[in-house]
Design a protein around this motif. Sequence first.
Motif, short mmCIF file in Angstrom:
data_model
loop_
_atom_site.label_atom_id
_atom_site.label_comp_id
_atom_site.label_asym_id
_atom_site.label_seq_id
_atom_site.Cartn_x
_atom_site.Cartn_y
_atom_site.Cartn_z
N ARG A 145 8.96 6.70 -4.88
CA ARG A 145 9.52 5.54 -4.53
C ARG A 145 10.58 5.23 -3.45
NH1 ARG A 145 14.84 4.89 -5.12
NH2 ARG A 145 15.80 2.57 -5.93
N MET A 146 11.02 5.98 -2.84
CA MET A 146 11.87 6.64 -1.81
C MET A 146 11.39 6.51 -0.66
SD MET A 146 14.39 5.73 -1.72
CE MET A 146 15.74 5.97 0.32
N LEU A 147 10.35 7.14 -0.80
CA LEU A 147 9.05 6.85 0.55
C LEU A 147 9.04 5.65 1.24
CD1 LEU A 147 6.75 10.38 0.11
CD2 LEU A 147 8.65 10.10 1.69
N LEU A 148 8.17 5.10 -0.58
CA LEU A 148 7.84 3.66 0.03
C LEU A 148 8.70 2.95 0.47
CD1 LEU A 148 5.61 3.20 -3.49
CD2 LEU A 148 5.27 3.30 -1.16
N ARG A 149 10.28 3.24 0.06
CA ARG A 149 11.31 2.12 0.86
C ARG A 149 11.66 2.70 2.43
NH1 ARG A 149 14.87 0.34 -3.12
NH2 ARG A 149 13.55 -0.24 -4.97
N VAL A 150 10.87 3.10 3.37
CA VAL A 150 10.83 4.00 4.53
C VAL A 150 10.48 2.88 5.25
CG1 VAL A 150 10.85 5.48 6.85
CG2 VAL A 150 11.13 5.93 4.14
N PRO A 151 10.85 2.47 6.24
CA PRO A 151 10.36 1.47 7.55
C PRO A 151 9.57 1.99 8.23
CG PRO A 151 12.92 1.02 7.00
CD PRO A 151 12.31 1.65 6.52
N GLY A 152 8.36 1.63 8.58
CA GLY A 152 7.37 2.36 9.00
C GLY A 152 6.37 3.17 8.17
N LEU A 153 6.58 3.57 6.44
CA LEU A 153 5.62 3.87 6.42
C LEU A 153 4.93 3.20 5.27
CD1 LEU A 153 7.55 7.63 5.19
CD2 LEU A 153 5.67 6.69 7.14
N GLY A 154 3.41 2.78 5.25
CA GLY A 154 2.85 1.73 4.07
C GLY A 154 2.43 2.65 3.46
N LEU A 155 1.98 1.79 2.05
CA LEU A 155 1.24 2.46 1.52
C LEU A 155 0.08 3.52 1.17
CD1 LEU A 155 0.73 -0.84 -0.98
CD2 LEU A 155 1.55 1.22 -1.08
N LYS A 156 -0.80 3.60 2.28
CA LYS A 156 -1.68 4.29 3.00
C LYS A 156 -1.13 5.70 3.13
CE LYS A 156 -5.64 1.29 3.96
NZ LYS A 156 -6.85 0.90 4.57
N SER A 157 -0.47 5.80 4.12
CA SER A 157 0.30 6.45 4.84
C SER A 157 1.31 7.44 3.96
CB SER A 157 1.32 5.96 5.91
OG SER A 157 2.21 5.60 5.64
N VAL A 158 2.02 6.91 3.06
CA VAL A 158 3.18 7.62 1.76
C VAL A 158 1.68 8.22 1.27
CG1 VAL A 158 3.93 6.85 -0.12
CG2 VAL A 158 4.53 5.61 1.73
N ASN A 159 0.48 8.26 0.63
CA ASN A 159 -0.55 8.77 0.01
C ASN A 159 -1.10 9.57 0.58
OD1 ASN A 159 -0.34 7.12 -2.71
ND2 ASN A 159 -1.60 5.81 -1.71
N LYS A 160 -1.19 10.08 2.00
CA LYS A 160 -1.54 10.85 2.63
C LYS A 160 -0.49 11.83 2.76
CE LYS A 160 -4.45 8.23 5.50
NZ LYS A 160 -4.86 7.94 7.04
N ILE A 161 1.20 11.33 3.14
CA ILE A 161 2.30 12.55 2.51
C ILE A 161 2.29 12.84 1.69
CG2 ILE A 161 4.24 12.56 3.00
CD1 ILE A 161 4.87 10.08 4.66
N ILE A 162 2.00 12.05 0.48
CA ILE A 162 2.39 13.52 -0.76
C ILE A 162 0.74 14.29 -0.67
CG2 ILE A 162 2.18 12.92 -3.46
CD1 ILE A 162 4.64 12.02 -1.85
N GLN A 163 -0.16 13.70 -0.14
CA GLN A 163 -1.23 14.71 -0.95
C GLN A 163 -1.31 15.90 0.41
OE1 GLN A 163 -4.36 14.87 -2.34
NE2 GLN A 163 -2.92 12.99 -3.69
N ALA A 164 -0.19 15.80 1.60
CA ALA A 164 -1.13 16.50 2.67
C ALA A 164 0.10 17.72 2.70
CB ALA A 164 -0.52 15.75 4.17
N ARG A 165 1.46 17.56 1.58
CA ARG A 165 2.53 18.03 1.88
C ARG A 165 2.56 18.89 0.77
NH1 ARG A 165 7.60 13.77 -0.45
NH2 ARG A 165 7.10 14.22 -2.10
#
Length: 427
Positions: A335-355
């Motif tokens: 929820r909070m990652l999606l609210r960060v300016p500069g992070l879109g849906l695709k990049s947030v999903n990649k972050i969740i997977q990569a971390r």
Amino acid sequence: MNFERINEKLSILADAAKYDVSCSSSGSKRQNKNNGLGNSSGMGICHSYTEDGRCVSLLKILLTNHCIFDCAYCVTRKSNDIQRAAFKVQEVVDLTINFYRRNYIEGLFLSSGIFKNADYTMERLIAVAKKLREEENFYGYIHLKSIPGASDELMREAGLYADRLSVNIEIPTEKGLKLLAPEKDRKDFIKPMQKVKHEIIQYKNEKKLLKKVPIYAPAGQSTQMIVGASGESDAEIMYTSAYFYKSFNLKRVYYSGYVPISYDNRLPSIGTSVPVLRENRLYQTDWLLRFYGFDVRELLNKDFPNLESDIDPKLSWALRNLDQFPVDVNTAELRMLLRVPGLGLKSVNKIIQARRFRKLNWENLKLIGAALNRAKYFLTCDSRTFETKDRTPAQIKSIILGQSNSKFKKDLSSQLNLFDASNFQTA
């Protein structure tokens, strides 16, 4: 067939249809059977765009521009001195098939002015779709505009032939509608939308129990509202959208900036068009409501009734809520990652997977596709480089806008250099 007369009608009624922007074709999966014509799947409609960005991917026409109403904002208002025309049902069918066979289109977007009454007009729209499906074996995309006040029986029939149905609520507020279209009643817009919603739910439930259930409006329903004709704030517009999304399970709400078409003292002055940027900010806000988990009251409220023109609504919200930042990219919830300016849906999903496999640093985020020129002011990660502290919202905004302007000038300069080089080579 009188081809000159057909071409004349097409010129008049295609031009009149350009003010309706709600012609999205996504969501339908009507498969071709028995060697019929066309196919409508998620990727089955080709899209093209006019200079002002409006979608004209379908054969987009009015059945007629005659109308019994005198809405101040409408080009087809009965008191407007324009050239009038009306297609016969068979003429629209023939045009659609002929255009399809020439590969000009892959579907039909059909709307209409209201002549005689709502049911009479809706019957003719349905007749076009029915002939295409049953007589021409046409499986391409069909979007029908629902006529306000049409009967439940006709709305049910329309959904059996159309992929998408939509009724334009036209003005965001009931007060605005009474001012600019006093002959119309908001209840007449709600009635067909309510019927379509119930039919879609019913057919989905029946599909779970029975194999052979007719398709009903597989691409759902949408609506459109005119922005800037009646003075509503962005908050009023988006509160209306949120209500319709929640109440009628709409696929989309479209925002059409008011285009001055005639003088009326109830309307903005001639020559005062709504900036395209305002439309864009409303669509960005709409996207945040539908896909990023925002509540409309977070983005717009009595203290903040209008969107900022120089920055997008997500960045605007973040700057007004700096107490919620920074967030750690390696531990923050979705929820909070999606609210960060500069992070879109695709990049947030990649972050969740990569971390899941390692702690992420700035270089990792850059490779993922995060826009660090914005995100770095709202994130921490496994690195100290680029990390900023103790900046005010005004300072962050100024830096980001300065970077954006600098990038724009650099890109423009590069394009001009390429243009000059191209001219030199050609010479």
